[in-house]
Design a protein around this motif. Structure first.
Motif, short mmCIF file in Angstrom:
data_model
loop_
_atom_site.label_atom_id
_atom_site.label_comp_id
_atom_site.label_asym_id
_atom_site.label_seq_id
_atom_site.Cartn_x
_atom_site.Cartn_y
_atom_site.Cartn_z
N PRO A 159 0.81 -1.23 0.00
CA PRO A 159 0.00 0.00 0.00
C PRO A 159 0.84 1.27 0.00
O PRO A 159 0.31 2.36 -0.22
N ASN A 160 2.15 1.13 0.27
CA ASN A 160 3.03 2.30 0.23
C ASN A 160 3.56 2.58 -1.17
O ASN A 160 4.26 3.56 -1.39
N ALA A 161 3.25 1.70 -2.10
CA ALA A 161 3.70 1.89 -3.48
C ALA A 161 2.82 2.95 -4.15
O ALA A 161 1.78 3.35 -3.61
N ASP A 162 3.23 3.38 -5.34
CA ASP A 162 2.56 4.53 -5.96
C ASP A 162 1.36 4.19 -6.83
O ASP A 162 0.44 5.00 -6.95
N TYR A 163 1.37 3.00 -7.47
CA TYR A 163 0.23 2.72 -8.36
C TYR A 163 -1.11 2.51 -7.66
O TYR A 163 -2.16 2.90 -8.21
N PRO A 164 -1.15 1.86 -6.48
CA PRO A 164 -2.49 1.52 -5.95
C PRO A 164 -3.45 2.71 -5.88
O PRO A 164 -4.58 2.64 -6.39
N ALA A 165 -3.05 3.82 -5.27
CA ALA A 165 -3.96 4.96 -5.16
C ALA A 165 -4.29 5.52 -6.55
O ALA A 165 -5.44 5.87 -6.84
N ALA A 166 -3.27 5.58 -7.43
CA ALA A 166 -3.51 6.12 -8.77
C ALA A 166 -4.53 5.27 -9.53
O ALA A 166 -5.41 5.80 -10.22
N LEU A 167 -4.43 3.95 -9.39
CA LEU A 167 -5.36 3.07 -10.13
C LEU A 167 -6.76 3.16 -9.56
O LEU A 167 -7.75 3.07 -10.30
N VAL A 168 -6.88 3.36 -8.24
CA VAL A 168 -8.21 3.53 -7.66
C VAL A 168 -8.83 4.83 -8.16
O VAL A 168 -9.99 4.87 -8.59
N ALA A 169 -8.04 5.91 -8.19
CA ALA A 169 -8.57 7.20 -8.67
C ALA A 169 -8.93 7.14 -10.15
O ALA A 169 -9.82 7.85 -10.61
N ALA A 170 -8.24 6.27 -10.90
CA ALA A 170 -8.50 6.15 -12.34
C ALA A 170 -9.64 5.17 -12.64
O ALA A 170 -9.93 4.92 -13.82
N ASP A 171 -10.24 4.58 -11.61
CA ASP A 171 -11.29 3.56 -11.81
C ASP A 171 -10.77 2.39 -12.65
O ASP A 171 -11.51 1.83 -13.50
N ALA A 172 -9.51 2.03 -12.46
CA ALA A 172 -8.89 0.99 -13.29
C ALA A 172 -9.48 -0.39 -12.98
O ALA A 172 -10.01 -0.64 -11.89
N LEU A 173 -9.34 -1.25 -13.99
CA LEU A 173 -9.68 -2.67 -13.81
C LEU A 173 -8.39 -3.47 -13.90
O LEU A 173 -7.52 -3.16 -14.72
N ILE A 174 -8.30 -4.51 -13.08
CA ILE A 174 -7.12 -5.37 -13.11
C ILE A 174 -7.57 -6.69 -13.74
O ILE A 174 -8.51 -7.33 -13.25
N GLU A 175 -6.90 -7.05 -14.84
CA GLU A 175 -7.28 -8.29 -15.53
C GLU A 175 -6.33 -9.40 -15.10
O GLU A 175 -5.11 -9.27 -15.23
N VAL A 176 -6.90 -10.48 -14.57
CA VAL A 176 -6.07 -11.60 -14.11
C VAL A 176 -6.54 -12.87 -14.79
O VAL A 176 -7.73 -13.03 -15.08
N VAL A 177 -5.60 -13.78 -15.02
CA VAL A 177 -5.94 -15.02 -15.71
C VAL A 177 -5.41 -16.20 -14.91
O VAL A 177 -4.28 -16.19 -14.43
N GLY A 178 -6.27 -17.21 -14.76
CA GLY A 178 -5.88 -18.45 -14.10
C GLY A 178 -6.02 -19.61 -15.06
O GLY A 178 -6.28 -19.41 -16.25
N PRO A 179 -5.89 -20.85 -14.58
CA PRO A 179 -5.96 -22.01 -15.48
C PRO A 179 -7.31 -22.11 -16.20
O PRO A 179 -7.37 -22.61 -17.30
N THR A 180 -8.38 -21.62 -15.58
CA THR A 180 -9.68 -21.76 -16.25
C THR A 180 -10.38 -20.44 -16.51
O THR A 180 -11.22 -20.36 -17.42
N ASP A 181 -10.08 -19.42 -15.74
CA ASP A 181 -10.87 -18.17 -15.80
C ASP A 181 -10.04 -16.96 -16.14
O ASP A 181 -8.87 -16.87 -15.76
#
Ligand SMILES: Cc1cc2nc3c(=O)[nH]c(=O)nc-3n(C[C@H](O)[C@H](O)[C@H](O)COP(=O)(O)OP(=O)(O)OC[C@H]3O[C@@H](n4cnc5c(N)ncnc54)[C@H](O)[C@@H]3O)c2cc1C
Length: 286
Positions: A118-140
């Motif tokens: 949480p001390n890193a710089d992207y987390p707050a910036a991505l929340v303010a930007a309404d960003a989506l995080i795309e993650v991929v697993g073996p099935t989804d």
């Protein structure tokens, strides 16, 4: 004992390797992982290097104006990107102030976001930007809102067998602006506190949308929608801004650490919020 090094060339292969060996770790820029291995905080038997997977690279503007950022995009590439304009500039601003050039050249957005500091710089910036995080697993394949992705210190929604594939910034509204304000002891240090702001103007040049996310001030980025709404309902003058900043600050839970005491941060955070909003508003008024 040596560490096995895999060098997959596709996302599917990387995910398969991980599902076959849950203790193996993805290696992105190595700026955090190798330091953790050197200090024996983690001792993975195998590393799955992501640097040959072309589908994880680069910044792409989609036809609808959304920006897709591959997980292996470096901080340096984001810091100098001319695609990150309007409200998306908040992410460019965050990338610009991460550490120093050597780390910005190697470190990646996927590595930084997966790490969940949480001390890193992207987390707050991505929340303010309404960003989506795309993650991929073996099935989804899943898309998770940044606001729901960061769960606690070093804890995210990313599951053990999932790879962070991309960060998606939704289309920025016309006349939208973004700014990232970081306060650190010296240039290149982690933030003592930081504030990310995005806002947009309606046809009558009135602010009709604002996001304020505070970083390095609790286990996750802090956002208080009720304070943003009160600000929008006000004249957005100095008194209303001070009130909103105090309300957001009250929701923060800053640490006592080498970068500042909790009491010091409680004084700093409302001032930093007021400064960040004022700068963003002045960009809109220019
Ligand atoms: C001296 C120093 C100063 C720093 N200062 C700052 C700062 O001011 N602000 C800031 O924000 N950061 C700072 N950092 C952190 C830096 O931004 C790192 O680059 C970042 O945290 C990790 O990115 P990386 O690509 O190097 O990931 P790595 O170190 O390779 O990986 C980090 C973790 O993420 C996992 N991982 C990597 N990629 C993926 C993926 N695509 N999917 C799933 N898991 C993945 C790895 O398995 C590992 O657990 C600093 C680091 C150092 C060493």
């Amino acid at each position: 004992m040596g560490v096995e090094l895999h060098k997959p060339e596709t996302i599917d292969e990387a995910v398969r390797l991980k599902s076959e060996d849950s203790e193996a770790m993805f290696l992105a820029g190595g700026q955090t992982l190798i330091a953790m291995m050197n200090t024996e905080l983690v001792e993975p038997p195998a590393l799955i290097s992501l640097d040959r997977i072309s589908d994880l690279m680069g910044i792409e503007r989609q036809p609808d104006g959304a920006i897709r950022i591959g997980a292996m995009t470096s901080h340096a590439e984001l810091a100098s990107s001319d695609q990150l304009i309007d409200a998306h500039a908040v992410v460019r601003g965050a990338a610009k102030v991460i550490a120093h050039p050597a780390i910005r050249n190697l470190g990646t957005i996927g590595g930084a976001v997966s790490h969940g500091d949480p001390n890193a710089d992207y987390p707050a910036a991505l929340v303010a930007a309404d960003a989506l995080i795309e993650v991929v697993g073996p099935t989804d394949l899943r898309e998770i809102a940044a606001a729901d992705f960061f769960l606690d210190y070093m804890t995210t929604e990313l599951q053990e067998n999932e790879l962070l594939k991309a960060v998606i910034l939704p289309p920025a509204a016309n006349r939208s602006y973004g700014h990232y304000e970081k306060f650190s002891r010296v240039e290149g240090d982690y933030a003592t506190a930081s504030v990310a702001v995005t806002l947009s103007l309606d046809g009558a040049s009135k602010v009709d949308r604002i996001r304020i996310a505070v970083g390095a001030s609790g286990p996750t980025p802090i956002r208080v929608p009720a304070a943003e709404q009160r600000l929008l309902d006000s004249d957005m003058g100095a008194a209303a801004l001070t009130e909103a900043a105090e309300q957001i600050s009250a929701a923060c839970d800053p640490l006592d650490d080498v970068r500042g005491s909790s009491a010091y941060r409680r004084l700093l955070i409302p001032r930093l919020i007021a400064k960040a909003v004022t700068i963003t508003k002045s960009m809109a008024e220019a």
